[in-house]
Each structure stands twice: as structure tokens, then as C-alpha cells.
Design a protein around this motif. Structure first.
Motif, PDB file in Angstrom:
ATOM      1  N   GLY A 145       0.826  -1.204   0.000  1.00 53.88           N
ATOM      2  CA  GLY A 145       0.000   0.000   0.000  1.00 53.88           C
ATOM      3  C   GLY A 145       0.856   1.249   0.000  1.00 53.88           C
ATOM      4  O   GLY A 145       2.089   1.196   0.039  1.00 53.88           O
ATOM      5  N   ALA A 146       0.193   2.378  -0.033  1.00 53.27           N
ATOM      6  CA  ALA A 146       0.892   3.667  -0.012  1.00 53.27           C
ATOM      7  C   ALA A 146       1.572   3.869   1.342  1.00 53.27           C
ATOM      8  O   ALA A 146       1.171   3.295   2.355  1.00 53.27           O
ATOM      9  CB  ALA A 146      -0.102   4.798  -0.279  1.00 53.27           C
ATOM     10  N   ALA A 147       2.598   4.702   1.340  1.00 49.13           N
ATOM     11  CA  ALA A 147       3.320   5.003   2.567  1.00 49.13           C
ATOM     12  C   ALA A 147       2.419   5.766   3.536  1.00 49.13           C
ATOM     13  O   ALA A 147       1.505   6.488   3.130  1.00 49.13           O
ATOM     14  CB  ALA A 147       4.557   5.837   2.255  1.00 49.13           C
ATOM     15  N   ILE A 148       2.674   5.583   4.823  1.00 44.36           N
ATOM     16  CA  ILE A 148       1.969   6.327   5.868  1.00 44.36           C
ATOM     17  C   ILE A 148       2.826   7.532   6.205  1.00 44.36           C
ATOM     18  O   ILE A 148       4.036   7.408   6.443  1.00 44.36           O
ATOM     19  CB  ILE A 148       1.760   5.446   7.117  1.00 44.36           C
ATOM     20  CG1 ILE A 148       0.917   4.229   6.742  1.00 44.36           C
ATOM     21  CG2 ILE A 148       1.137   6.245   8.250  1.00 44.36           C
ATOM     22  CD1 ILE A 148       0.886   3.162   7.805  1.00 44.36           C
ATOM     23  N   ALA A 149       2.213   8.700   6.218  1.00 43.12           N
ATOM     24  CA  ALA A 149       2.961   9.937   6.481  1.00 43.12           C
ATOM     25  C   ALA A 149       3.514   9.948   7.901  1.00 43.12           C
ATOM     26  O   ALA A 149       2.866   9.481   8.843  1.00 43.12           O
ATOM     27  CB  ALA A 149       2.056  11.148   6.262  1.00 43.12           C
ATOM     28  N   ASP A 150       4.731  10.455   8.050  1.00 40.46           N
ATOM     29  CA  ASP A 150       5.332  10.629   9.367  1.00 40.46           C
ATOM     30  C   ASP A 150       4.612  11.761  10.095  1.00 40.46           C
ATOM     31  O   ASP A 150       4.174  12.730   9.472  1.00 40.46           O
ATOM     32  CB  ASP A 150       6.818  11.003   9.239  1.00 40.46           C
ATOM     33  CG  ASP A 150       7.655   9.854   8.715  1.00 40.46           C
ATOM     34  OD1 ASP A 150       7.244   8.692   8.884  1.00 40.46           O
ATOM     35  OD2 ASP A 150       8.728  10.125   8.129  1.00 40.46           O
ATOM     36  N   PRO A 151       4.502  11.653  11.427  1.00 44.57           N
ATOM     37  CA  PRO A 151       3.937  12.783  12.166  1.00 44.57           C
ATOM     38  C   PRO A 151       4.831  14.007  11.980  1.00 44.57           C
ATOM     39  O   PRO A 151       6.050  13.879  11.854  1.00 44.57           O
ATOM     40  CB  PRO A 151       3.959  12.328  13.621  1.00 44.57           C
ATOM     41  CG  PRO A 151       4.204  10.848  13.579  1.00 44.57           C
ATOM     42  CD  PRO A 151       4.854  10.546  12.278  1.00 44.57           C
ATOM     43  N   GLU A 182      -1.471  13.968  16.473  1.00 45.91           N
ATOM     44  CA  GLU A 182      -0.554  13.464  15.450  1.00 45.91           C
ATOM     45  C   GLU A 182      -0.253  11.987  15.676  1.00 45.91           C
ATOM     46  O   GLU A 182      -0.219  11.201  14.723  1.00 45.91           O
ATOM     47  CB  GLU A 182       0.732  14.275  15.458  1.00 45.91           C
ATOM     48  CG  GLU A 182       0.545  15.687  14.961  1.00 45.91           C
ATOM     49  CD  GLU A 182       1.805  16.530  15.103  1.00 45.91           C
ATOM     50  OE1 GLU A 182       2.855  15.978  15.514  1.00 45.91           O
ATOM     51  OE2 GLU A 182       1.728  17.716  14.810  1.00 45.91           O
ATOM     52  N   ALA A 183      -0.042  11.610  16.931  1.00 47.30           N
ATOM     53  CA  ALA A 183       0.242  10.208  17.249  1.00 47.30           C
ATOM     54  C   ALA A 183      -0.956   9.340  16.899  1.00 47.30           C
ATOM     55  O   ALA A 183      -0.809   8.262  16.319  1.00 47.30           O
ATOM     56  CB  ALA A 183       0.614  10.048  18.716  1.00 47.30           C
ATOM     57  N   ARG A 184      -2.148   9.791  17.228  1.00 50.29           N
ATOM     58  CA  ARG A 184      -3.360   9.031  16.911  1.00 50.29           C
ATOM     59  C   ARG A 184      -3.511   8.890  15.395  1.00 50.29           C
ATOM     60  O   ARG A 184      -3.888   7.821  14.900  1.00 50.29           O
ATOM     61  CB  ARG A 184      -4.589   9.695  17.506  1.00 50.29           C
ATOM     62  CG  ARG A 184      -4.695   9.529  19.001  1.00 50.29           C
ATOM     63  CD  ARG A 184      -5.944  10.266  19.530  1.00 50.29           C
ATOM     64  NE  ARG A 184      -5.962  10.259  20.965  1.00 50.29           N
ATOM     65  CZ  ARG A 184      -6.484   9.293  21.711  1.00 50.29           C
ATOM     66  NH1 ARG A 184      -7.034   8.253  21.115  1.00 50.29           N
ATOM     67  NH2 ARG A 184      -6.443   9.352  23.010  1.00 50.29           N
ATOM     68  N   GLY A 185      -3.201   9.941  14.653  1.00 51.49           N
ATOM     69  CA  GLY A 185      -3.296   9.875  13.194  1.00 51.49           C
ATOM     70  C   GLY A 185      -2.306   8.872  12.611  1.00 51.49           C
ATOM     71  O   GLY A 185      -2.645   8.102  11.701  1.00 51.49           O
ATOM     72  N   ALA A 186      -1.076   8.857  13.128  1.00 46.49           N
ATOM     73  CA  ALA A 186      -0.063   7.909  12.646  1.00 46.49           C
ATOM     74  C   ALA A 186      -0.455   6.480  13.000  1.00 46.49           C
ATOM     75  O   ALA A 186      -0.346   5.571  12.173  1.00 46.49           O
ATOM     76  CB  ALA A 186       1.303   8.251  13.236  1.00 46.49           C
ATOM     77  N   ILE A 187      -0.949   6.278  14.218  1.00 42.13           N
ATOM     78  CA  ILE A 187      -1.367   4.934  14.642  1.00 42.13           C
ATOM     79  C   ILE A 187      -2.554   4.463  13.803  1.00 42.13           C
ATOM     80  O   ILE A 187      -2.606   3.309  13.378  1.00 42.13           O
ATOM     81  CB  ILE A 187      -1.690   4.914  16.147  1.00 42.13           C
ATOM     82  CG1 ILE A 187      -0.394   5.093  16.945  1.00 42.13           C
ATOM     83  CG2 ILE A 187      -2.384   3.611  16.538  1.00 42.13           C
ATOM     84  CD1 ILE A 187      -0.594   5.342  18.423  1.00 42.13           C
TER      85      ILE A 187
END
Length: 167
Positions: free
Chosen positions: A132-138, A147-152
Motif C-alpha cells: 500500500g501507499a506510505a503512511i505519512a510521518d507525524p 498526530e500520534a493518533r493519526g499515525a497509529i
């Protein structure tokens, strides 16, 4: 195919009126015995072992010596009548007895332990699929919890998409 061997494995064929047909037939059976459900005890070996047992097979290395000279990449099998060789064919697979995994031949070389496929299925369920596509770094830091919740959440979504965890 010529009149005397098969196309894929160059197995000897019987000829009409041939004397000593059992020799040709037995040679074909020995080759089939080495190639069908092949299992090797060594990969990339250049020198024949000193004391092989009948039925033992190796994949010859890139710089063969002795009785294996000129047989790089072939399957070498010891028989009661001496060494026999099977030239690899595209898509051929052998069992790597010393590492308990499959070795496959494609693209002109042996690949030890490589697994190729579109997806991995376990008990009828897809477990791993295409990347899949990369997950953006916080980024930033003013609202660390958000930001942590979004990354998780992104990590969990990727794991679910690949079937590694249930949805």
C-alpha cells in the motif's frame, strides 16, 4: 525435440528396432528419479563430495571442478552408476533439504527461499497483498496526541488492508 530425446529434460527415447532398449529406458528412469520431486542437500557446491550416497543431489556452483566440470547450475545426482545431471528449466522447483525451503529456477538462476505471488492466503483469507501507499510521518509537535493518533490510525489501516490484523 530431436528423434532421440524429449524437449524439456532431454530424456532418452527408444527407437524402433533399437538393441539394448533397457539401457535407454533405465537412463530415462534415473533422470526422472533425480528431477521429479527433486531434493538437494547442497546449493552452489563446486566440487563433488568425496563419499556421496546413491540418490543424494546437489545444485552445482558457478565454478565446478572434477566430475562436475562444465555443469554449473545443474542438479548433480549420485547413482550407483556414477554422476547424472539434470539441466534446470524455467520454473523448476527443488526442495532444499538442509534449509527446509524451496529453491526455484527462473531468469537463468536458482533462487533459494524466494517466494513470489500476488498475495498470501492462509485458511482462505488474504494475509498479505500488494504494498500500500506510505503512511505519512507525524509532523510538528504542537498537538502530539492528535498526530500520534493519526499515525497509529494509518498503521492500523495498512495492517488491516494487508490482512495482518482483523478489521
Amino acid at each position: 525435440m530431436n528423434d532421440f530425446t524429449t524437449d524439456r529434460f532431454a530424456l532418452p527415447l527408444l527407437a524402433a528396432g533399437q538393441a539394448g532398449k533397457e539401457i535407454t529406458h533405465n537412463e530415462a528412469l534415473v533422470t526422472i528419479d533425480l528431477a521429479l520431486g527433486a531434493a538437494v542437500i547442497g546449493l552452489g557446491v563446486d566440487a563433488p563430495p568425496a563419499d556421496p550416497r546413491p540418490g543424494d543431489c546437489w545444485i552445482v556452483g558457478p565454478a565446478p571442478t572434477g566430475a562436475w566440470l562444465g555443469r554449473a547450475g545443474a542438479i548433480a545426482g549420485w547413482t550407483t552408476a556414477g554422476w547424472r545431471f539434470v539441466e534446470p528449466r524455467e520454473g523448476m522447483a527443488v526442495w532444499n533439504s538442509f534449509a527446509s525451503r524451496t529453491i526455484t529456477y527462473h531468469g537463468g538462476m536458482w533462487h533459494d527461499g524466494d517466494v513470489s505471488g500476488a498475495r498470501l492466503m492462509i485458511e482462505g483469507l488474504p494475509v498479505v497483498g500488494p504494498r500500500g501507499a506510505a503512511i505519512a510521518d507525524p509532523a510538528g509537535g504542537a498537538i502530539a496526541d492528535a498526530e500520534a493518533r493519526g499515525a497509529i490510525a494509518g498503521i492500523l489501516a495498512a495492517l488491516r488492508r494487508h490482512g495482518l490484523i482483523a478489521a
